[in-house]
Design an enzyme around this catalytic site. Structure first.
Site, PDB file in Angstrom:
ATOM      1  N   LEU A 127      -0.373  -8.255   7.473  1.00  0.00           N
ATOM      2  CA  LEU A 127       0.557  -7.108   7.805  1.00  0.00           C
ATOM      3  C   LEU A 127      -0.251  -5.800   7.308  1.00  0.00           C
ATOM      4  O   LEU A 127      -0.697  -5.728   5.916  1.00  0.00           O
ATOM      5  CB  LEU A 127       1.884  -7.335   6.829  1.00  0.00           C
ATOM      6  CG  LEU A 127       3.026  -6.476   7.019  1.00  0.00           C
ATOM      7  CD1 LEU A 127       4.195  -6.851   6.634  1.00  0.00           C
ATOM      8  CD2 LEU A 127       2.785  -5.027   6.141  1.00  0.00           C
ATOM      9  N   HIS A 231      -3.118  -7.280  -5.336  1.00  0.00           N
ATOM     10  CA  HIS A 231      -3.721  -6.080  -5.544  1.00  0.00           C
ATOM     11  C   HIS A 231      -2.665  -4.828  -5.717  1.00  0.00           C
ATOM     12  O   HIS A 231      -1.575  -5.247  -5.371  1.00  0.00           O
ATOM     13  CB  HIS A 231      -4.310  -5.822  -4.011  1.00  0.00           C
ATOM     14  CG  HIS A 231      -5.050  -4.674  -3.873  1.00  0.00           C
ATOM     15  ND1 HIS A 231      -4.490  -3.517  -3.536  1.00  0.00           N
ATOM     16  CD2 HIS A 231      -6.523  -4.451  -3.764  1.00  0.00           C
ATOM     17  CE1 HIS A 231      -5.716  -2.550  -3.472  1.00  0.00           C
ATOM     18  NE2 HIS A 231      -6.852  -3.250  -3.457  1.00  0.00           N
TER      19      HIS A 231
END
Length: 343
Positions: A127, A231
């Site tokens: 994505l 992240h």
């Protein structure tokens, strides 16, 4: 209605490549390599065209398109069944507790165990949303459209669904986890290993990765602190996954240490709460007074699948859709659509 989700095709190669160059590394499912991306699109076309409704090693690539300008501004993927072409490796965090009578001390050691527990699961991934479009719920549109595709093609997907979140990457594009663990055995940087995996698969992990458990206490601090940490750009994605019913069950990525989220497919919120309805009326005034909440809806199967936000007023026997959405997706009275509440 401006944006819609549809299956990707070879004509989308260039915009997908441009987005891949923006990922910043560690994004295995979206490598900035035209040959690898072209192979993905070819494999995706074969998945959409495949006859039969069994769970298979399919890949489905979708894009987010501006229906007014035609620009492609996002992308996502579904893997029907991972671990078929090559093993699907993860580290599973376990523990070993030992006790010394003489010292009157009990010690618990956390351990990384190389695992293929998640083989055979369906995976949602790849994505990416163009930075200029990260508002207005478009990330949610991309993410949740995948679950509605799975729901409406349920026999093609496994009973467990996973999502790998990118781990922590430093400013130089390196991975503290890779440097502290796997990188010691491969003689290559994180960027090199990540690129090789994206292009050729991870069989090299099976060939070279030590099979013995790794004691976390023996790792350098920089590697320990990023285990299971997404992240920074993936924190919102992690929250969306949690809202859908995904949980972190101590599986992490073997490259960057990012968390792998898991869910029972039928318990994913969008799948569980979605409804099938038949449109009985199309009206330009639907949603005009903002009394009907916008829905995320889909229509079509396989290569004709599309998803978008639109106004649907579900009154039971009467289901009214706004004219703009109906025209954008070529929906007529009598067509069946699937929808789920936006929030």
């Amino acid at each position: 209605m401006t944006f819609l989700i549809r299956p990707a095709n070879m004509g989308d190669l260039q915009p997908i490549y441009e987005m891949a160059k923006r990922t910043g590394g560690g994004f295995t499912n979206l490598p900035p390599d035209k040959k690898a991306l072209s192979a993905k699109l070819e494999r995706s076309a074969a998945g959409f065209d495949r006859v039969g409704d069994d769970v298979a090693d399919d890949l489905y690539v979708f894009v987010l398109q501006n229906s007014v300008t035609g620009e492609v501004r996002g992308t996502c993927q579904i893997f029907g069944k991972v671990g078929q072409r090559w093993p699907f490796y993860s580290y599973r965090i376990g523990a070993l507790t030992q006790h010394s009578v003489e010292l009157e001390r009990t010690f618990r050691a956390d351990i990384l165990n190389l695992s293929t527990d998640l083989e055979g699961a369906t995976e949602v991934g790849g994505l990416f949303l163009h930075p200029g479009e990260r508002a207005g719920g478009l990330g949610m549109l991309i993410a949740r459209s995948r679950y509605l595709f799975i729901r409406n093609h349920r026999q093609r997907f496994a009973d467990r669904t996973i999502a790998e979140l990118r781990g922590v990457i430093d400013e130089a594009g390196g991975s503290p986890f890779w440097d502290g663990v796997a990188g010691r055995f491969f003689g290559m940087s994180f960027q090199e290993a990540d690129e090789f995996n994206a292009k050729f698969g991870n069989q090299f992990i099976a060939d070279l990765m030590p099979k013995h458990p790794v004691y976390i206490a023996m790792l350098q601090e920089s590697a320990k602190t990023v285990i299971g940490v997404p992240h920074p750009s993936g924190r919102a994605a992690m929250r969306m996954l949690e809202n859908e019913g995904f949980a972190w069950e101590n599986y992490i990525d073997i490259f960057d240490g990012g968390p792998t989220m898991t869910a029972r497919t039928d318990q994913i919120r969008s799948i569980r709460e979605a409804k099938d309805v038949t449109i009985t009326e199309i009206s330009p005034s639907a949603g005009e007074q903002n009394i009907h909440q916008k829905k995320l809806f889909t229509i079509g199967r396989l290569h004709t699948f599309k998803a978008a936000y639109g106004w649907i007023d579900d009154r039971g026997d009467d289901v009214i859709m706004d004219t703009e959405s109906a025209q954008a997706l070529n929906i007529s009275v009598g067509d069946q659509v699937t929808y789920v509440e936006r929030s």
